[in-house]
Design a protein around this motif. Structure first.
Motif, PDB file in Angstrom:
ATOM      1  N   ARG A  39      91.438  56.617 -32.781  1.00  0.00           N
ATOM      2  CA  ARG A  39      91.318  57.282 -31.423  1.00  0.00           C
ATOM      3  C   ARG A  39      92.067  56.441 -30.354  1.00  0.00           C
ATOM      4  NH1 ARG A  39      86.565  58.908 -31.358  1.00  0.00           N
ATOM      5  NH2 ARG A  39      86.939  60.916 -32.351  1.00  0.00           N
ATOM      6  N   LYS A  40      91.641  55.193 -30.137  1.00  0.00           N
ATOM      7  CA  LYS A  40      92.114  54.185 -29.176  1.00  0.00           C
ATOM      8  C   LYS A  40      93.539  54.013 -29.428  1.00  0.00           C
ATOM      9  CE  LYS A  40      87.956  52.086 -27.608  1.00  0.00           C
ATOM     10  NZ  LYS A  40      87.580  50.640 -27.071  1.00  0.00           N
ATOM     11  N   SER A  41      94.102  53.697 -30.798  1.00  0.00           N
ATOM     12  CA  SER A  41      95.543  53.651 -30.957  1.00  0.00           C
ATOM     13  C   SER A  41      96.353  54.959 -30.457  1.00  0.00           C
ATOM     14  CB  SER A  41      95.393  53.326 -32.651  1.00  0.00           C
ATOM     15  OG  SER A  41      96.881  53.418 -32.725  1.00  0.00           O
ATOM     16  N   ARG A  42      95.811  56.187 -30.863  1.00  0.00           N
ATOM     17  CA  ARG A  42      96.551  57.289 -30.427  1.00  0.00           C
ATOM     18  C   ARG A  42      96.782  57.446 -28.970  1.00  0.00           C
ATOM     19  NH1 ARG A  42      93.706  59.541 -34.777  1.00  0.00           N
ATOM     20  NH2 ARG A  42      92.063  60.552 -33.245  1.00  0.00           N
ATOM     21  N   LEU A  43      95.602  57.135 -28.491  1.00  0.00           N
ATOM     22  CA  LEU A  43      95.659  57.294 -26.916  1.00  0.00           C
ATOM     23  C   LEU A  43      96.470  56.204 -26.022  1.00  0.00           C
ATOM     24  CD1 LEU A  43      92.240  58.315 -25.249  1.00  0.00           C
ATOM     25  CD2 LEU A  43      94.593  59.224 -24.765  1.00  0.00           C
TER      26      LEU A  43
ATOM     27  N   LEU B 254      91.141  51.932 -20.724  1.00  0.00           N
ATOM     28  CA  LEU B 254      91.106  53.054 -21.915  1.00  0.00           C
ATOM     29  C   LEU B 254      90.068  53.760 -21.663  1.00  0.00           C
ATOM     30  CD1 LEU B 254      93.312  54.140 -23.895  1.00  0.00           C
ATOM     31  CD2 LEU B 254      92.119  53.085 -25.606  1.00  0.00           C
ATOM     32  N   PHE B 255      89.470  54.178 -20.611  1.00  0.00           N
ATOM     33  CA  PHE B 255      88.210  55.019 -20.273  1.00  0.00           C
ATOM     34  C   PHE B 255      87.042  54.496 -20.227  1.00  0.00           C
ATOM     35  CE2 PHE B 255      91.838  57.610 -21.352  1.00  0.00           C
ATOM     36  CZ  PHE B 255      92.051  58.555 -20.225  1.00  0.00           C
ATOM     37  N   GLU B 256      86.950  53.061 -20.714  1.00  0.00           N
ATOM     38  CA  GLU B 256      85.819  52.585 -20.935  1.00  0.00           C
ATOM     39  C   GLU B 256      84.963  52.389 -19.530  1.00  0.00           C
ATOM     40  OE1 GLU B 256      87.188  48.851 -22.525  1.00  0.00           O
ATOM     41  OE2 GLU B 256      86.455  47.752 -20.862  1.00  0.00           O
ATOM     42  N   LEU B 257      85.561  52.552 -18.451  1.00  0.00           N
ATOM     43  CA  LEU B 257      84.814  52.608 -17.205  1.00  0.00           C
ATOM     44  C   LEU B 257      83.801  53.667 -16.950  1.00  0.00           C
ATOM     45  CD1 LEU B 257      87.720  51.309 -14.945  1.00  0.00           C
ATOM     46  CD2 LEU B 257      86.039  49.929 -16.005  1.00  0.00           C
ATOM     47  N   GLY B 258      84.110  54.857 -17.857  1.00  0.00           N
ATOM     48  CA  GLY B 258      83.109  55.981 -17.845  1.00  0.00           C
ATOM     49  C   GLY B 258      83.201  56.792 -16.700  1.00  0.00           C
ATOM     50  N   ALA B 259      82.380  57.419 -16.362  1.00  0.00           N
ATOM     51  CA  ALA B 259      82.688  58.503 -15.255  1.00  0.00           C
ATOM     52  C   ALA B 259      82.955  58.122 -13.767  1.00  0.00           C
ATOM     53  CB  ALA B 259      81.367  59.545 -15.155  1.00  0.00           C
TER      54      ALA B 259
ATOM     55  N   LEU C 297      94.208  65.387 -26.655  1.00  0.00           N
ATOM     56  CA  LEU C 297      94.115  64.200 -25.749  1.00  0.00           C
ATOM     57  C   LEU C 297      93.152  64.094 -24.781  1.00  0.00           C
ATOM     58  CD1 LEU C 297      97.874  63.614 -25.276  1.00  0.00           C
ATOM     59  CD2 LEU C 297      96.393  62.188 -26.774  1.00  0.00           C
ATOM     60  N   VAL C 298      92.508  65.229 -24.098  1.00  0.00           N
ATOM     61  CA  VAL C 298      91.630  65.260 -23.240  1.00  0.00           C
ATOM     62  C   VAL C 298      90.203  65.060 -23.884  1.00  0.00           C
ATOM     63  CG1 VAL C 298      90.230  66.728 -21.429  1.00  0.00           C
ATOM     64  CG2 VAL C 298      92.990  66.773 -21.489  1.00  0.00           C
ATOM     65  N   GLU C 299      90.132  65.695 -24.891  1.00  0.00           N
ATOM     66  CA  GLU C 299      88.986  65.632 -25.922  1.00  0.00           C
ATOM     67  C   GLU C 299      88.662  64.124 -26.267  1.00  0.00           C
ATOM     68  OE1 GLU C 299      86.576  67.991 -26.270  1.00  0.00           O
ATOM     69  OE2 GLU C 299      87.850  69.102 -24.904  1.00  0.00           O
ATOM     70  N   GLU C 300      89.777  63.444 -26.588  1.00  0.00           N
ATOM     71  CA  GLU C 300      89.808  62.092 -27.011  1.00  0.00           C
ATOM     72  C   GLU C 300      89.396  61.121 -25.789  1.00  0.00           C
ATOM     73  OE1 GLU C 300      90.964  61.107 -30.146  1.00  0.00           O
ATOM     74  OE2 GLU C 300      92.688  62.152 -30.759  1.00  0.00           O
ATOM     75  N   ALA C 301      89.886  61.533 -24.848  1.00  0.00           N
ATOM     76  CA  ALA C 301      89.633  60.687 -23.504  1.00  0.00           C
ATOM     77  C   ALA C 301      88.094  60.920 -23.606  1.00  0.00           C
ATOM     78  CB  ALA C 301      90.409  61.008 -22.550  1.00  0.00           C
TER      79      ALA C 301
ATOM     80  N   ALA D 161      84.175  45.478 -27.610  1.00  0.00           N
ATOM     81  CA  ALA D 161      84.652  44.934 -28.703  1.00  0.00           C
ATOM     82  C   ALA D 161      86.165  45.132 -29.015  1.00  0.00           C
ATOM     83  CB  ALA D 161      83.841  44.913 -29.792  1.00  0.00           C
ATOM     84  N   VAL D 162      86.617  46.175 -28.909  1.00  0.00           N
ATOM     85  CA  VAL D 162      87.940  46.987 -29.441  1.00  0.00           C
ATOM     86  C   VAL D 162      88.645  47.369 -28.177  1.00  0.00           C
ATOM     87  CG1 VAL D 162      89.193  47.810 -31.271  1.00  0.00           C
ATOM     88  CG2 VAL D 162      87.148  46.864 -31.780  1.00  0.00           C
ATOM     89  N   ASP D 163      89.736  46.876 -27.817  1.00  0.00           N
ATOM     90  CA  ASP D 163      90.491  47.427 -26.708  1.00  0.00           C
ATOM     91  C   ASP D 163      91.641  48.271 -27.358  1.00  0.00           C
ATOM     92  OD1 ASP D 163      92.400  45.728 -26.945  1.00  0.00           O
ATOM     93  OD2 ASP D 163      91.719  44.302 -25.455  1.00  0.00           O
ATOM     94  N   GLY D 164      92.126  48.970 -26.405  1.00  0.00           N
ATOM     95  CA  GLY D 164      93.301  50.057 -26.878  1.00  0.00           C
ATOM     96  C   GLY D 164      94.454  49.262 -27.396  1.00  0.00           C
ATOM     97  N   GLU D 165      94.708  47.914 -26.894  1.00  0.00           N
ATOM     98  CA  GLU D 165      95.914  47.462 -27.398  1.00  0.00           C
ATOM     99  C   GLU D 165      95.614  46.744 -28.881  1.00  0.00           C
ATOM    100  OE1 GLU D 165      97.813  44.594 -24.500  1.00  0.00           O
ATOM    101  OE2 GLU D 165      99.190  44.226 -26.158  1.00  0.00           O
ATOM    102  N   PHE D 166      94.380  46.202 -28.806  1.00  0.00           N
ATOM    103  CA  PHE D 166      94.197  45.824 -30.119  1.00  0.00           C
ATOM    104  C   PHE D 166      94.038  46.851 -31.188  1.00  0.00           C
ATOM    105  CE2 PHE D 166      91.045  45.058 -33.450  1.00  0.00           C
ATOM    106  CZ  PHE D 166      91.347  43.757 -33.873  1.00  0.00           C
ATOM    107  N   ALA D 167      93.488  47.879 -31.026  1.00  0.00           N
ATOM    108  CA  ALA D 167      93.415  49.107 -31.851  1.00  0.00           C
ATOM    109  C   ALA D 167      94.911  49.689 -32.159  1.00  0.00           C
ATOM    110  CB  ALA D 167      92.742  50.150 -31.121  1.00  0.00           C
ATOM    111  N   ASP D 168      95.818  49.575 -31.229  1.00  0.00           N
ATOM    112  CA  ASP D 168      97.064  49.960 -31.467  1.00  0.00           C
ATOM    113  C   ASP D 168      97.727  49.135 -32.447  1.00  0.00           C
ATOM    114  OD1 ASP D 168      99.311  51.504 -31.228  1.00  0.00           O
ATOM    115  OD2 ASP D 168     100.100  50.200 -29.766  1.00  0.00           O
ATOM    116  N   LYS D 169      97.690  47.778 -32.158  1.00  0.00           N
ATOM    117  CA  LYS D 169      98.101  46.668 -33.109  1.00  0.00           C
ATOM    118  C   LYS D 169      97.547  46.682 -34.577  1.00  0.00           C
ATOM    119  CE  LYS D 169     100.520  44.064 -29.602  1.00  0.00           C
ATOM    120  NZ  LYS D 169      99.980  43.395 -28.547  1.00  0.00           N
TER     121      LYS D 169
END
Lengths: 142, 414
Positions: free
Chosen positions: B403-407, B234-239, B306-310, B323-331
């Motif tokens: 934001r993570k949940s939405r994406l 979920l984009f945490e790998l950065g640029a 969505l581009v802005e969120e990313a 600490a909080v990944d996308g799947e956790f945020a979603d759940k």
């Protein structure tokens, strides 16, 4: 020190790569690595090509005539450093020509420098994005 | 962080510098240069920034302190990658001797195939894809080379692949080099899970002295780079991942079959993530992605927001991101409390077979029951950072989770 012999890279313990004109010399066992300035790089390339030390020295003396004895002293000091760090070991000369090819553009003389770095192990420990713990949420057992 | 800084940052990473980029860089103060270098370091692209500045050294003048600082990042990364590359060679030779096929993934594949210069790409470890039937033998080879598993390897090795797509990492105690053995490239039990047989069928040779290693086909490499950075991280790998996309597209420009890429993205349910990854690379790094490809991948419900969120996630505070990944945020955001509690309980009381992949006991041994209290403690420890974050109820944390949940929801909707 006798300049009659030749040296080779102390493989496999030592790995040497040239990336865009810069040498990366690495001790695979200790993780220590070394960089060279331009004049050290010139000597390193000649050693890698299998030229005897005497031929390399003659070549340097011709290229930097104005610096006389300093060139010889610097060369011997640099070789000594390479040996002390166990980056090179004695071998028989293997170059196909008697002397290294003359550099077309001779740079202003600078003493050869071997820089030593010991931070590679710490760098390998840095892993900020690694997925190491897969035990908990959000990966429950199906 | 200012938008100007982000804009300059991405402009510097573009393959070609425009006149306006050069003009902007000419006006930067030493403090602004420092901010740019710090950002590049955080985003793991400092070696690339150095290389770009070196390429254009006749057009810009770096402040005296900046050039050696950038060069140090570049050089250290070159040394680190040289060490990793040589170890990869030794592992591949060993696998070849034992007739084990290996497909090299991620950083090592990119520096071996795409980046012309080994110092340019920051990589953490060596990732190898293996046929599931050969995993046990590959583990034995790593152990024989002195590697140690970072956590428990169960007696039934392939059981790990019912939980995750790779085994726990193996680390060499002296060199600290980390190796991950993958059974496939996407986690199991997800909408975006895939069978890796197709990847093997299309794999290409990875030139490596004394070995016959493979790497992904150009389209698969690009797809995987996007999937890994979006669905998985979920984009945490950065640029860095955008630079990878840019480098892959430039390297394989004449060869990439874009129609094939679109077809595979859709068949694997990766289309939303691939679209977002490619669209970001095009906007921020001017990567030459064909308009028709983006049109084919763009989902009907795509919203510019969505581009802005990313982008916000790309530059997010590392503590929250990890600490909080996308799947956790979603759940956490969308599940009712009783379902959350139920999942928590199921997570605690794994089946004995699953427990055996985490703890040193056979599944049918009585000893396995003794590890359930240990699991409670382990889960508390491993989840402490996210519990602490959630407990504080900071507005920016809550916003980031939303934001993570939405994406995540949007990505998995494809």
């Amino acid at each position: 020190m006798s300049n009659q012999g030749a040296f080779r890279i102390n493989e496999p313990q030592i790995i040497a790569e040239e990336i865009e004109g810069e040498a990366i010399i690495l001790n695979f066992e200790s993780g220590t690595y070394y960089s060279l300035n331009d004049s050290a790089m010139e000597i390193w390339r000649s050693l890698q090509a299998g030229y005897p030390c005497s031929a390399i020295l003659v070549h340097l003396q011709k290229s930097y005539q104005d610096h006389g004895e300093k060139v010889t002293t610097d060369f011997e000091t640099f070789l000594q450093q390479l040996r002390e760090e166990e980056l090179i070991v004695p071998t028989a000369p293997s170059a196909t020509s008697a002397t290294p090819p003359l550099v077309t553009e001779v740079m202003p003389y600078a003493s050869p420098v071997l820089n030593k770095f010991t931070d590679l192990q710490n760098l390998l420990l840095l892993d900020p994005i690694h997925e190491v713990d897969e035990m908990g949420w959000p990966h429950p057992a199906p | 962080m200012t938008n100007e800084l982000q804009h300059t940052f991405f402009a510097c990473l573009q393959a070609e510098w425009s006149d306006s980029t050069i003009a902007t860089l000419a006006t930067l103060t030493p403090a602004q240069w420092q901010a740019l270098v710090t950002l590049a370091e955080q985003q793991q692209v400092a070696p690339l920034l150095y290389h770009q500045c070196k390429r254009h050294q006749t057009k810009i003048v770096l402040p005296p302190a900046i050039k050696p600082m950038l060069h140090a990042y570049y050089y250290r990364n070159g040394a680190r990658n040289t060490l990793l590359w040589h170890e990869l060679g030794a592992i591949l030779d060993s696998c070849q001797q034992h007739e084990i096929s290996v497909l090299v993934l991620k950083g090592a594949a990119l520096i071996g195939k795409v980046y012309d210069n080994k110092a340019l790409r920051v990589m953490a470890d060596l990732d190898l894809l293996l046929p599931e039937a050969a995993i046990g033998r590959a583990v034995d080879l790593l152990l024989a080379r002195g590697y140690q598993a970072k956590s428990q390897i169960g007696t039934e090795i392939t059981d790990h692949f019912t939980i995750l797509h790779h085994l726990p990492p193996f680390v060499h105690p002296i060199s600290k080099i980390c190796v991950e053995l993958h059974g496939t490239i996407a986690p199991p039990n997800r909408r975006y899970s895939i069978d890796s047989a197709d990847l093997w069928a299309n794999a290409r040779p990875l030139s490596k002295a004394g070995s016959t290693a493979l790497t992904l086909a150009p389209e698969d490499l690009l797809l995987y780079t996007c999937m890994h950075a979006t669905y998985r991280h979920l984009f945490e790998l950065g640029a860095r991942f955008l630079c990878d996309v840019d480098a892959i597209v430039h390297h394989y420009q004449a060869e990439l079959d874009w129609d094939r890429l679109v077809a595979r993205a859709k068949a694997w349910h990766w289309d939303n993530g691939v679209f977002l990854g490619l669209a970001l690379a095009q906007r921020l790094l001017a990567t030459p992605i064909p308009a028709a490809t983006l049109r084919s991948l763009q989902p009907p419900d795509f919203d510019e927001q969505l581009v802005e969120e990313a982008l916000i996630l790309l530059f997010d505070d590392e503590q929250i991101t990890t600490a909080v990944d996308g799947e956790f945020a979603d759940k956490w955001t969308n599940l009712p409390w009783h379902v959350k509690v139920g999942k928590g309980v199921r997570m605690l009381f794994l089946s004995r077979r699953k427990m055996a992949t985490h703890y040193p006991s056979a599944p049918d041994s009585f000893k396995i029951f003794l590890y359930y209290p240990v699991r409670v403690k382990d889960l508390l420890v491993s989840n402490l950072p996210r519990v602490r974050l959630l407990w504080q109820k900071e507005p920016d944390v809550a916003e980031m989770i939303q934001r993570k949940s939405r994406l995540t929801r949007w990505l998995e909707k494809a």
